[in-house]
Write an enzyme that holds these catalytic residues in place. Structure first.
Site, PDB file in Angstrom:
ATOM      1  N   ARG A   1       3.836   4.772  -5.289  1.00 53.02           N
ATOM      2  CA  ARG A   1       3.771   5.529  -6.548  1.00 53.02           C
ATOM      3  C   ARG A   1       5.145   5.944  -7.079  1.00 53.02           C
ATOM      4  O   ARG A   1       5.267   6.420  -8.200  1.00 53.02           O
ATOM      5  CB  ARG A   1       2.877   6.767  -6.357  1.00 53.02           C
TER       6      ARG A   1
ATOM      7  N   ASP B   1       8.476  12.869   3.751  1.00 57.10           N
ATOM      8  CA  ASP B   1       8.465  13.061   2.294  1.00 57.10           C
ATOM      9  C   ASP B   1       8.123  14.487   1.885  1.00 57.10           C
ATOM     10  O   ASP B   1       7.681  14.733   0.772  1.00 57.10           O
ATOM     11  CB  ASP B   1       7.498  12.060   1.633  1.00 57.10           C
TER      12      ASP B   1
ATOM     13  N   ASN C   1       5.241  12.064  -3.838  1.00 56.60           N
ATOM     14  CA  ASN C   1       4.658  10.726  -3.953  1.00 56.60           C
ATOM     15  C   ASN C   1       5.057  10.028  -5.247  1.00 56.60           C
ATOM     16  O   ASN C   1       4.788   8.852  -5.419  1.00 56.60           O
ATOM     17  CB  ASN C   1       3.125  10.807  -3.875  1.00 56.60           C
TER      18      ASN C   1
END
Ligand code: UD1
Ligand code: CA
Length: 437
Positions: A18, A109, A234
């Site tokens: 993404r 992340d 993301n």
């Protein structure tokens, strides 16, 4: 003191589809520092883990290079192909055969996680003598996160991924933060028992919860207080949101420490910048990387401090000035339109408007140093072609291009002589209007 040793496993093999980028997701940056760096620093700052394993896969070479250059004490383990978070952790098993301690698993992340939270989480696990502790949070909008399933007695019994939820499970607001503390010896067998018969056909790390419950092991949950900390990146929209959150925390902290920030909304200051009390930051200032800025300075408006600046007290960095990897001592002014890179500037120096340190040779790709000693000054629009030294109290005339060292107390000037042609304009006007008659 904890009862057992701690090592960490950081999941960083995923593609990050993404992000729509050629870069691996975990190398996307906030204030010049990759997301992965924030996570490793948070772990290292707990001073509890003695070894980090980073699971790499997608664009693994780039991630491995980053680790090699910045965290040489962390070890990369290749996961190829990427079959899910459970598969990712299982890649570390060969490196942990003899290990009898806690493994903290965290995603690469989630850059907003703090070392305090990780520390509290590990201590909570340790105090409860748990075999597996999961971190959860209560979200008003739990979409896309794994849901925490509890039994009648409120005991955690499973985590169900969004795509595998039943309609009843979908409304659960307690979500899986994706950070786990594992009593390794007790849980490691779970990884041989995880299956991929789920909506995504992946080996889910989250399935170790169900396994541990079946094995009658102690499963605990730690509910996070500040939800922001587990904000996972993301997409580039989320990357910008995380930057804002980190920035807001930093400017708030600095103001509490006595820095005056005129407009926190348009001021960006990296978490690794320290600023002394009574320094004033004017609007539209962008400061990234690691910097030390002293007291009673005035920075901006519209200044850019890129990285590696060490600025003393009572220094003025004015509008449209860029500073990179430079030391600037007390009481010096760089007030307008200048580029100062790879420079060492003394105290009581006046850098005239438009002064440039020409530090980079694009052919050799070599960067060189400019040294400007105490009390010197540079006239407007001067170019200092590095490597070059301007000694104490020397003066550089406006518009000069300085290509060799200038001795103390001297004037250096390369300006071409001024010519004045009297009435030149008048004659031109007369010629022109004459032609029109
Ligand atoms: C995961 C959790 C979910 C949780 C959420 C929190 C699982 C199955 N789900 O979902 O319950 O609410 O995190 O943010 O764990 N990765 C690998 N190898 C792989 C797959 C992923 O290293 O094969 C890494 C990714 O690079 C990433 C991390 O694992 O850093 C998490 O993967 P991601 O796909 O983002 O999981 P989520 O769907 O967010
Ligand atoms: Ca994620």
């Amino acid at each position: 003191m904890l009862n057992k040793k701690v090592k960490s496993i950081i999941l960083a093999a995923g593609k990050g589809t993404r992000m729509k980028s050629d870069q691996p997701k975990v190398l996307h940056t906030i204030f010049n520092k990759p997301l992965l760096g924030y996570v490793i620093d948070a772990i290292n700052n707990t001073e509890l883990a003695d070894e980090n394993f980073v699971i790499v896969g997608h664009e693994s070479e780039k991630v491995e290079n980053y680790i090699k250059n910045n965290y040489s004490d962390s070890k990369c383990i290749l996961q190829m192909p990427q079959l899910g978070t459970g598969d990712a952790v299982s890649k570390a098993i060969p490196y942990l055969k003899e290990f009898d301690g806690y493994i903290i698993v965290i995603c690469g992340d989630t850059p907003l996680i703090t070392s305090e939270t990780i520390k509290n989480f590990i201590e909570f696990h340790d105090n409860n003598h748990a075999d597996l502790t999961i971190m959860s949070a209560i979200f008003d909008n739990p979409k896309n996160y794994g849901r925490i399933i509890r039994d009648k007695n409120k005991k955690v019994i499973a985590i169900v991924e969004e795509k595998d939820t039943t309609p009843e499970q979908k409304i659960i607001k307690e979500i899986n933060a994706g950070i786990y503390c594992i009593n390794w010896k007790k849980i490691r067998n779970a990884f041989n028992n995880i299956e991929n018969n789920n909506a995504q056909g992946e080996y889910y790390l989250t399935d170790i919860v169900k396994w541990a419950v079946q094995e009658n092991l102690i499963v605990q949950s730690y509910i996070l207080e500040n939800n922001e900390e587990i904000f996972g990146i993301n997409s580039k929209v989320q990357l910008a949101q995380a930057t804002k959150i980190l920035n807001r925390k930093q400017v708030t902290k600095l103001m509490e420490e006595g820095v005056q920030i005129i407009d926190p909304d348009t001021t960006f200051i990296s978490p690794e910048t320290t600023i002394g009390a009574d320094t004033i930051i004017l609007p539209n200032v962008y400061i990234s990387g690691k910097n030390i800025i002293g007291e009673k300075c005035k920075i901006g408006p519209f200044a850019h401090i890129r990285d590696g600046a060490v600025i003393g007290n009572n220094v003025r960095i004015g509008n449209f000035v860029e500073i990179k990897k430079s030391v600037i001592k007390d009481n010096t002014n760089v007030s307008h339109l200048s580029y100062i890179g790879d420079a060492q500037i003394g105290s009581h120096v006046n850098i005239g408007a438009g002064t440039i340190t020409a530090n980079y040779n694009p052919i050799t790709k070599i960067k060189s140093k400019t040294i400007i000693k105490d009390g010197a000054n540079t006239g407007s629009n001067s170019v200092l072609v590095a490597p070059v030294t301007v000694n104490e109290n020397a003066s550089i005339g406006a518009g000069s291009i300085i290509t060799k060292d200038i001795e103390a107390y001297s004037l250096a000037i390369t300006r071409s002589p001024l010519k004045v042609f009297s009435n030149w304009v008048k004659k031109k006007i007369e010629e022109f209007s004459g032609g029109n008659k």
